[in-house]
Design an enzyme around this catalytic site. Sequence first.
Site, PDB file in Angstrom:
ATOM      1  N   ASP A  43       1.073   1.007   9.404  1.00 55.76           N
ATOM      2  CA  ASP A  43       0.706   0.608  10.323  1.00 55.76           C
ATOM      3  C   ASP A  43       1.597   0.149  11.649  1.00 55.76           C
ATOM      4  O   ASP A  43       1.222   0.050  12.592  1.00 55.76           O
ATOM      5  CB  ASP A  43       0.114  -0.875   9.826  1.00 55.76           C
ATOM      6  CG  ASP A  43      -1.256  -0.772   8.526  1.00 55.76           C
ATOM      7  OD1 ASP A  43      -1.426  -0.262   8.081  1.00 55.76           O
ATOM      8  OD2 ASP A  43      -0.931  -2.299   7.552  1.00 55.76           O
TER       9      ASP A  43
ATOM     10  N   ARG B 200     -22.388   7.916  15.933  1.00 56.31           N
ATOM     11  CA  ARG B 200     -22.076   7.246  15.372  1.00 56.31           C
ATOM     12  C   ARG B 200     -20.632   7.223  14.518  1.00 56.31           C
ATOM     13  O   ARG B 200     -19.683   7.511  15.287  1.00 56.31           O
ATOM     14  CB  ARG B 200     -22.351   9.329  14.957  1.00 56.31           C
ATOM     15  CG  ARG B 200     -23.118  10.237  14.486  1.00 56.31           C
ATOM     16  CD  ARG B 200     -24.235   9.504  13.398  1.00 56.31           C
ATOM     17  NE  ARG B 200     -25.317   9.986  13.635  1.00 56.31           N
ATOM     18  CZ  ARG B 200     -26.236  10.734  13.181  1.00 56.31           C
ATOM     19  NH1 ARG B 200     -25.231  11.254  12.287  1.00 56.31           N
ATOM     20  NH2 ARG B 200     -27.085  11.405  13.021  1.00 56.31           N
TER      21      ARG B 200
ATOM     22  N   GLY C  26       0.962  -1.134  -0.006  1.00 57.95           N
ATOM     23  CA  GLY C  26       0.084  -0.025   0.027  1.00 57.95           C
ATOM     24  C   GLY C  26       1.101   1.511   0.028  1.00 57.95           C
ATOM     25  O   GLY C  26       2.111   1.101   0.647  1.00 57.95           O
TER      26      GLY C  26
ATOM     27  N   GLU D  65      -9.222  -0.587  12.894  1.00 58.67           N
ATOM     28  CA  GLU D  65      -9.712  -2.008  11.913  1.00 58.67           C
ATOM     29  C   GLU D  65     -10.188  -2.995  12.452  1.00 58.67           C
ATOM     30  O   GLU D  65     -10.893  -4.333  12.044  1.00 58.67           O
ATOM     31  CB  GLU D  65      -9.961  -1.645  10.433  1.00 58.67           C
ATOM     32  CG  GLU D  65      -8.286  -1.930  10.377  1.00 58.67           C
ATOM     33  CD  GLU D  65      -7.885  -2.234   9.093  1.00 58.67           C
ATOM     34  OE1 GLU D  65      -8.396  -0.963   7.991  1.00 58.67           O
ATOM     35  OE2 GLU D  65      -6.470  -2.320   8.543  1.00 58.67           O
TER      36      GLU D  65
ATOM     37  N   ARG E 262      -4.617  -2.847  10.347  1.00 56.02           N
ATOM     38  CA  ARG E 262      -4.334  -4.492   9.894  1.00 56.02           C
ATOM     39  C   ARG E 262      -4.811  -5.398  11.532  1.00 56.02           C
ATOM     40  O   ARG E 262      -5.954  -4.853  12.544  1.00 56.02           O
ATOM     41  CB  ARG E 262      -3.297  -5.300   9.364  1.00 56.02           C
ATOM     42  CG  ARG E 262      -3.024  -4.554   7.664  1.00 56.02           C
ATOM     43  CD  ARG E 262      -2.535  -5.218   6.790  1.00 56.02           C
ATOM     44  NE  ARG E 262      -1.543  -5.127   7.501  1.00 56.02           N
ATOM     45  CZ  ARG E 262      -0.090  -6.365   7.143  1.00 56.02           C
ATOM     46  NH1 ARG E 262      -0.542  -6.808   5.763  1.00 56.02           N
ATOM     47  NH2 ARG E 262       1.309  -5.993   7.390  1.00 56.02           N
TER      48      ARG E 262
ATOM     49  N   GLY F 100       6.412  -3.423   3.366  1.00 55.63           N
ATOM     50  CA  GLY F 100       6.132  -3.493   4.464  1.00 55.63           C
ATOM     51  C   GLY F 100       6.460  -5.103   4.160  1.00 55.63           C
ATOM     52  O   GLY F 100       7.385  -5.880   3.644  1.00 55.63           O
ATOM     53  N   ASP F 101       5.645  -5.696   5.241  1.00 54.23           N
ATOM     54  CA  ASP F 101       6.034  -7.682   5.426  1.00 54.23           C
ATOM     55  C   ASP F 101       5.758  -8.115   4.303  1.00 54.23           C
ATOM     56  O   ASP F 101       6.752  -9.050   4.290  1.00 54.23           O
ATOM     57  CB  ASP F 101       5.165  -7.851   7.043  1.00 54.23           C
ATOM     58  CG  ASP F 101       3.826  -7.536   6.720  1.00 54.23           C
ATOM     59  OD1 ASP F 101       3.580  -7.387   5.857  1.00 54.23           O
ATOM     60  OD2 ASP F 101       3.236  -8.754   7.223  1.00 54.23           O
TER      61      ASP F 101
ATOM     62  N   ARG G 159      -3.853   7.793   4.341  1.00 54.94           N
ATOM     63  CA  ARG G 159      -2.273   7.189   3.375  1.00 54.94           C
ATOM     64  C   ARG G 159      -2.005   7.948   2.911  1.00 54.94           C
ATOM     65  O   ARG G 159      -1.262   8.122   2.164  1.00 54.94           O
ATOM     66  CB  ARG G 159      -2.694   6.013   2.795  1.00 54.94           C
ATOM     67  CG  ARG G 159      -2.543   4.116   3.735  1.00 54.94           C
ATOM     68  CD  ARG G 159      -2.415   2.907   3.149  1.00 54.94           C
ATOM     69  NE  ARG G 159      -2.192   3.418   1.433  1.00 54.94           N
ATOM     70  CZ  ARG G 159      -3.276   2.447   0.876  1.00 54.94           C
ATOM     71  NH1 ARG G 159      -3.737   0.483   1.676  1.00 54.94           N
ATOM     72  NH2 ARG G 159      -2.828   1.429  -0.311  1.00 54.94           N
TER      73      ARG G 159
ATOM     74  N   THR H 234       5.490   1.040   5.910  1.00 52.25           N
ATOM     75  CA  THR H 234       4.291   0.926   6.000  1.00 52.25           C
ATOM     76  C   THR H 234       3.136   1.705   7.356  1.00 52.25           C
ATOM     77  O   THR H 234       4.366   2.474   8.186  1.00 52.25           O
ATOM     78  CB  THR H 234       3.643  -0.393   6.741  1.00 52.25           C
ATOM     79  OG1 THR H 234       2.200  -0.697   7.596  1.00 52.25           O
ATOM     80  CG2 THR H 234       4.715  -0.749   7.709  1.00 52.25           C
TER      81      THR H 234
ATOM     82  N   ARG I 277     -23.121  13.816  21.733  1.00 54.08           N
ATOM     83  CA  ARG I 277     -23.087  12.173  21.109  1.00 54.08           C
ATOM     84  C   ARG I 277     -21.824  11.490  20.900  1.00 54.08           C
ATOM     85  O   ARG I 277     -20.851  11.498  21.992  1.00 54.08           O
ATOM     86  CB  ARG I 277     -23.229  12.218  19.574  1.00 54.08           C
ATOM     87  CG  ARG I 277     -24.140  13.095  19.263  1.00 54.08           C
ATOM     88  CD  ARG I 277     -24.044  12.720  17.621  1.00 54.08           C
ATOM     89  NE  ARG I 277     -25.633  13.274  16.671  1.00 54.08           N
ATOM     90  CZ  ARG I 277     -25.094  14.170  15.572  1.00 54.08           C
ATOM     91  NH1 ARG I 277     -24.197  14.540  15.165  1.00 54.08           N
ATOM     92  NH2 ARG I 277     -26.194  14.235  15.514  1.00 54.08           N
TER      93      ARG I 277
ATOM     94  N   ARG J  26       3.654 -15.867  -6.252  1.00 52.35           N
ATOM     95  CA  ARG J  26       1.949 -16.170  -6.522  1.00 52.35           C
ATOM     96  C   ARG J  26       1.321 -15.393  -6.835  1.00 52.35           C
ATOM     97  O   ARG J  26       0.456 -14.413  -6.593  1.00 52.35           O
ATOM     98  CB  ARG J  26       1.547 -16.494  -5.227  1.00 52.35           C
ATOM     99  CG  ARG J  26       0.142 -17.091  -5.117  1.00 52.35           C
ATOM    100  CD  ARG J  26       0.226 -17.145  -3.806  1.00 52.35           C
ATOM    101  NE  ARG J  26      -0.925 -17.850  -3.297  1.00 52.35           N
ATOM    102  CZ  ARG J  26      -2.462 -16.936  -2.781  1.00 52.35           C
ATOM    103  NH1 ARG J  26      -2.527 -16.094  -3.322  1.00 52.35           N
ATOM    104  NH2 ARG J  26      -3.744 -18.174  -2.837  1.00 52.35           N
TER     105      ARG J  26
ATOM    106  N   THR K 222       5.904  -7.038   0.968  1.00 48.17           N
ATOM    107  CA  THR K 222       7.187  -6.781   0.050  1.00 48.17           C
ATOM    108  C   THR K 222       8.405  -7.243   0.798  1.00 48.17           C
ATOM    109  O   THR K 222       9.321  -8.119  -0.164  1.00 48.17           O
ATOM    110  CB  THR K 222       7.259  -5.183   0.085  1.00 48.17           C
ATOM    111  OG1 THR K 222       6.021  -4.984  -0.270  1.00 48.17           O
ATOM    112  CG2 THR K 222       8.463  -5.032  -1.201  1.00 48.17           C
TER     113      THR K 222
ATOM    114  N   ASP L 135       3.841  -1.520  12.131  1.00 49.56           N
ATOM    115  CA  ASP L 135       3.880  -3.085  12.168  1.00 49.56           C
ATOM    116  C   ASP L 135       4.773  -4.417  11.598  1.00 49.56           C
ATOM    117  O   ASP L 135       4.424  -5.976  11.590  1.00 49.56           O
ATOM    118  CB  ASP L 135       2.314  -3.858  11.995  1.00 49.56           C
ATOM    119  CG  ASP L 135       2.218  -3.969  10.606  1.00 49.56           C
ATOM    120  OD1 ASP L 135       3.046  -3.682   9.692  1.00 49.56           O
ATOM    121  OD2 ASP L 135       1.402  -5.176  10.219  1.00 49.56           O
TER     122      ASP L 135
END
Length: 364
Positions: free
Chosen positions: A143, A282, A15, A238, A187, A118-119, A291, A141, A178, A83, A121, A145
């Site tokens: 993330d 909400r 990404g 997420e 991730r 990232g992991d 990103r 990344t 609210r 793959r 790649t 991570d």
Amino acid sequence: MARKLRRMAILTGGGDAPGMNAVIRAVVKKAILEYGVTVTGIEDGYDGLVKGRYRRIAYDDVSGILTLGGTILGTSNTANPYRYPVQSRSKLEFKDMSRVTLRNIEKLDIDCLVCIGGDGTLGIANRLSKEGVPVVGIPKTIDNDLRGTDITFGFDSAVCIATEGIDRLHTTAQSHHRVMIVEVMGRNAGWIALHSGIAGGGDIVLIPEIPYDVGIVADKVQERNKKGRRFSIVVVAEGARPRDGKVVIQRIVKKSTDPIRLGGIGFVLGAQIEKITSIETRAVVMGHLQRGGSPTPFDRVLATRLGTQAVDMVQNKEFGHMVGVKGDSLVRVPLEEVAKGPRTVPLNHPLIQAARAVGTCFGD
Ligand code: F6P
């Protein structure tokens, strides 16, 4: 006498993340200015290596891209030479295109391939390295991570964007009394949620590493209400999930080696909180905003440090390694170590303790 570095190639995979162009600029400028090297840019990550799509990158091509989001080379988070997805009519097949890829790399006649990613790649980079390709990796990344490094470039920018989102949502939360939920990326790691949750003063922060109890989350909202704080901000990663439940999947990208795309937990949680507390709730999904756009000054500096160090690693033939960050220093990390899987937030992380100390609820 050791052969001088003459030619290298560079690719960006996975990404997009703010700072990718800043890294490309750092690598290309240093390679040209310090070593007089010819740099080839591979287009769209490993897709360009499989299909033989690349172009020469000159000094002028990287002038003025320091602050630019995205990547001038293009990227792909589905093209894996080992793959490789091939769509024929209604059938999706995966083919091993590694032989073609290796032949294309050979044709390039390079001294090194610099892989920014990232992991996914860098896992592929590790496999190529084992097949004899001289590879150096750079950690990217949003993330954060990745194993072997304290931080990846792109993360600080994503945290800043998410924090700005939380800050802005406070206005509506306060004015309309609210519960506002902000869903952030990451991730299966809670780094973005943890950092932006603390920076934005989230009352409740839910991360994948700590499965939550929705009853405890609702109690926290009601407790705040009783104390006269008639709004709550929930920051949810997420990849967060309830104690007895599953993650919420937004879509399956069949072509991808890592096909699950998370997303939507904010809406699920919002409906539950509203049902239990009767307080209007909400949800906002920050999504790809995290990103996009210009990297923060921190990420520009980090990208420049990582990119220039990577060129030295190429020159020193430190192949099969990634440049990582440990404290204030840049270190050399074996790609084998990086490829072991994602780095999640340890449960005893000082930031979790600090957040708890200021009353943040993790739903546990
Ligand atoms: O790894 C970066 C990331 O933005 C994750 O935080 C997110 O889960 C995923 O990529 C989204 O991928 P895509 O752009 O394919 O939807």
